[in-house]
Design a protein around this motif. Sequence first.
Motif, PDB file in Angstrom:
ATOM      1  N   ARG A  55      -1.767   3.249 -12.382  1.00  0.00           N
ATOM      2  CA  ARG A  55      -2.792   2.973 -11.277  1.00  0.00           C
ATOM      3  C   ARG A  55      -3.533   1.599 -11.615  1.00  0.00           C
ATOM      4  O   ARG A  55      -3.809   1.314 -13.017  1.00  0.00           O
ATOM      5  N   GLN A  57      -6.093  -1.821  -9.910  1.00  0.00           N
ATOM      6  CA  GLN A  57      -6.809  -2.560  -9.152  1.00  0.00           C
ATOM      7  C   GLN A  57      -6.135  -3.818  -8.774  1.00  0.00           C
ATOM      8  O   GLN A  57      -5.736  -4.615 -10.141  1.00  0.00           O
ATOM      9  N   GLU A  83       1.288   4.746  -3.594  1.00  0.00           N
ATOM     10  CA  GLU A  83       0.058   4.748  -2.575  1.00  0.00           C
ATOM     11  C   GLU A  83      -0.703   3.574  -2.863  1.00  0.00           C
ATOM     12  O   GLU A  83      -1.131   2.751  -3.815  1.00  0.00           O
ATOM     13  N   ASN A  85      -4.898   2.444  -1.946  1.00  0.00           N
ATOM     14  CA  ASN A  85      -6.130   3.035  -1.708  1.00  0.00           C
ATOM     15  C   ASN A  85      -7.201   1.462  -1.549  1.00  0.00           C
ATOM     16  O   ASN A  85      -7.162   0.656  -2.291  1.00  0.00           O
ATOM     17  N   PRO A  86      -7.812   1.543  -0.339  1.00  0.00           N
ATOM     18  CA  PRO A  86      -7.961   2.615   0.584  1.00  0.00           C
ATOM     19  C   PRO A  86      -6.651   2.460   1.517  1.00  0.00           C
ATOM     20  O   PRO A  86      -5.919   1.669   1.568  1.00  0.00           O
ATOM     21  N   VAL A  87      -6.222   3.966   1.980  1.00  0.00           N
ATOM     22  CA  VAL A  87      -5.125   4.229   2.648  1.00  0.00           C
ATOM     23  C   VAL A  87      -5.065   3.278   3.990  1.00  0.00           C
ATOM     24  O   VAL A  87      -6.056   3.231   4.675  1.00  0.00           O
ATOM     25  N   GLU A 101      -7.316  -5.153   3.793  1.00  0.00           N
ATOM     26  CA  GLU A 101      -8.355  -4.665   2.863  1.00  0.00           C
ATOM     27  C   GLU A 101      -8.887  -5.457   1.926  1.00  0.00           C
ATOM     28  O   GLU A 101      -8.148  -6.363   1.215  1.00  0.00           O
ATOM     29  N   TYR A 105      -6.355  -0.883  -4.356  1.00  0.00           N
ATOM     30  CA  TYR A 105      -5.810  -0.268  -5.715  1.00  0.00           C
ATOM     31  C   TYR A 105      -4.472   0.192  -5.317  1.00  0.00           C
ATOM     32  O   TYR A 105      -4.097   0.518  -4.154  1.00  0.00           O
TER      33      TYR A 105
END
Length: 131
Positions: A55, A57, A83, A85-87, A101, A105
């Motif tokens: 994970r 940023q 994935e 994030n935000p979705v 966005e 992340y």
Amino acid sequence: MDKTGIANLALSNLGEARIQSLTDDNTRARACNARINSVVTTILRMHVWNSALERKQLTSAGTPVFGWNYMYQLPTDYIKVVEVNPVSKYQVEQKNILSNESTLYLLYVAEPLDVQNLDPLLAEAISMKLA
């Protein structure tokens, strides 16, 4: 299991003799050494392996020419997006990911620094593909 162990598992599945190291001066070691890194990447792209997840940023990489508001640099060990994030919608292009966005992340499958931390089933899958 390290890369030599994975190679030896592959060799045993073929009925071949074991090697001491991927740098041994024999045909078996040279063949395994030539392919093992690409095989690891291929198998990691085929499934979301928990032992290879990271994970982060993401860091801005400038503004895209058109179509998206933001561009982020993918991590150097990136293999596959799991994935964001935000979705939201996104687009992977070469070494970047584009999004609307302002902060992004990423949960992703990463190239392992140490294959000894991989799940044993993943090591087995790598050895079978290598064989």
